[in-house]
Design an enzyme around this catalytic site. Sequence first.
Site, PDB file in Angstrom:
ATOM      1  N   LYS A   1      75.875 -24.052 -36.191  1.00  0.00           N
ATOM      2  CA  LYS A   1      76.316 -22.852 -36.742  1.00  0.00           C
ATOM      3  C   LYS A   1      77.716 -22.220 -36.326  1.00  0.00           C
ATOM      4  CE  LYS A   1      73.400 -20.136 -33.474  1.00  0.00           C
ATOM      5  NZ  LYS A   1      72.126 -19.700 -33.280  1.00  0.00           N
TER       6      LYS A   1
ATOM      7  N   ARG B   1      63.060 -10.367 -33.300  1.00  0.00           N
ATOM      8  CA  ARG B   1      64.480 -10.628 -33.836  1.00  0.00           C
ATOM      9  C   ARG B   1      64.379 -11.274 -35.521  1.00  0.00           C
ATOM     10  NH1 ARG B   1      69.201 -14.642 -31.961  1.00  0.00           N
ATOM     11  NH2 ARG B   1      67.711 -16.300 -32.768  1.00  0.00           N
TER      12      ARG B   1
ATOM     13  N   TYR C   1     100.800  -4.958 -18.056  1.00  0.00           N
ATOM     14  CA  TYR C   1     100.425  -3.710 -18.661  1.00  0.00           C
ATOM     15  C   TYR C   1      99.773  -2.779 -17.758  1.00  0.00           C
ATOM     16  CZ  TYR C   1     101.801  -4.604 -23.618  1.00  0.00           C
ATOM     17  OH  TYR C   1     102.429  -5.053 -24.833  1.00  0.00           O
TER      18      TYR C   1
ATOM     19  N   MET D   1      97.844  -9.736 -25.388  1.00  0.00           N
ATOM     20  CA  MET D   1      97.485 -10.345 -26.723  1.00  0.00           C
ATOM     21  C   MET D   1      98.059 -11.719 -26.749  1.00  0.00           C
ATOM     22  SD  MET D   1      98.522  -9.231 -30.763  1.00  0.00           S
ATOM     23  CE  MET D   1      97.932  -7.540 -30.685  1.00  0.00           C
TER      24      MET D   1
HETATM   25  C1  LIG Z   1      71.453 -20.578 -32.105  1.00  0.00           C
HETATM   26  C2  LIG Z   1      69.851 -20.741 -32.705  1.00  0.00           C
HETATM   27  C3  LIG Z   1      69.425 -21.980 -31.646  1.00  0.00           C
HETATM   28  C4  LIG Z   1      70.307 -22.894 -30.812  1.00  0.00           C
HETATM   29  O1  LIG Z   1      70.294 -22.296 -29.491  1.00  0.00           O
HETATM   30  P1  LIG Z   1      70.932 -22.940 -28.331  1.00  0.00           P
HETATM   31  O2  LIG Z   1      70.664 -21.801 -27.186  1.00  0.00           O
HETATM   32  O3  LIG Z   1      72.546 -22.917 -28.565  1.00  0.00           O
HETATM   33  O4  LIG Z   1      70.500 -24.366 -28.064  1.00  0.00           O
HETATM   34  C5  LIG Z   1      68.151 -22.501 -32.115  1.00  0.00           C
HETATM   35  N1  LIG Z   1      67.511 -21.704 -32.860  1.00  0.00           N
HETATM   36  C6  LIG Z   1      68.004 -20.430 -33.402  1.00  0.00           C
HETATM   37  C7  LIG Z   1      66.921 -19.520 -34.162  1.00  0.00           C
HETATM   38  C8  LIG Z   1      69.086 -19.948 -32.861  1.00  0.00           C
HETATM   39  O5  LIG Z   1      69.348 -18.749 -33.876  1.00  0.00           O
END
Ligand SMILES: *Cc1c(COP(=O)(O)O)cnc(C)c1O
Length: 349
Positions: A35, A130, A244, A292
């Site tokens: 992802k 979640r 800064y 920045m």
């Molecule tokens: C992002 C995610 C993963 C991968 O998790 P990692 O900790 O990066 O290995 C697996 N399952 C779900 C549902 C996730 O959201």
Amino acid sequence: MATASLSIDLDALAANWRALDAASAPGVETGATVKASGYGLGIAPVARTLARAGARRFFVALAEEGAELRDILGPGPEIYVYSGHMPGDAEPIAGRDLIPLLNSLDQMVRHFEALPDHPFGVQLDSGMNRLGMEPAEWAAVAEIALPRRPRLLQSHLACADTPAHSANASQLKTFCQITEGMDIPRSLAATGGVLLGGDYHFELTRPGIGLYGGAPFTQAQPVAHLSIPVIQTRELAPGESVGYGCTWMAEAPTRIATLAAGYADGIIRAMGNRAVLHHGSTPCPLRGRVSMDLLTVDITHLDDAPESLDLLGAHQSIDGIAEAAGTIGYEILTALGARYSRHYLGGEK
Ligand SMILES: *Cc1c(COP(=O)(O)O)cnc(C)c1O
């Protein structure tokens, strides 16, 4: 050129996938979570390299990401979508052959009405609260879902990076209870779950961060190497300050190098006065605030002004630098900016 250079070691990525694959029994399949554009490292080279290493099931957050990934991988590998089947997703799901992980009764109804014969998986909530169906909701719809043969029953661990946390065993127990005897492939483990051991592996694991060199996979090879050019150096007399807000003041004669990257490139501002960069293996402390586009770094102890300094690589992991910013390696990677000149080493571009 003042562009900082981000090198992505695709051979290290493939080696990390193989190492996580070897951490589970031969009968357990190892997928890959890619992802957010392969955790910010670039979806095409990352996915091609993992496919070449042997991954056959890929996981993304959004249907749009899945559509892009299908165009990269071509037909064959399975692509699962964590956010499930949202309104408007029927077209990418059907057109690009994606497998939504249905998270609710609403999503299930939407999927069965729009694409009655199209594959799907089910995401179950085993205690993280979640994403996924609650056990009671699942109990009510399992009878409708199971005859349609879901490809996968999946849940996610809230505390897998803390092996001693009681939530791990508790989620494992719940997941077993709500999926027992259903004869559908199951997946509970991301990177942390792989490292928790065989009880957590089921038929399929789906690591993300460990592939990209991050904790809790402490044996991982670093994948991202970031080198930032020095634009200018200057000598400070005791009492002079840097940057800064004048938040750092020299107590002794000091040599400061100004580097060409900043918070617009994902170098988190909270690192100011806390992080170090490296010249070879020699640490060089960041002085003053992160701007920045610029960083100011103490190089008093170096013999010569370097052409560049490293923020990520062999001497500093994504987790090491994350600590200086009060964050995690995941955020460091996904924040890496668009201005870097990106180089892919090895692997499958
Ligand atoms: C992002 C995610 C993963 C991968 O998790 P990692 O900790 O990066 O290995 C697996 N399952 C779900 C549902 C996730 O959201």
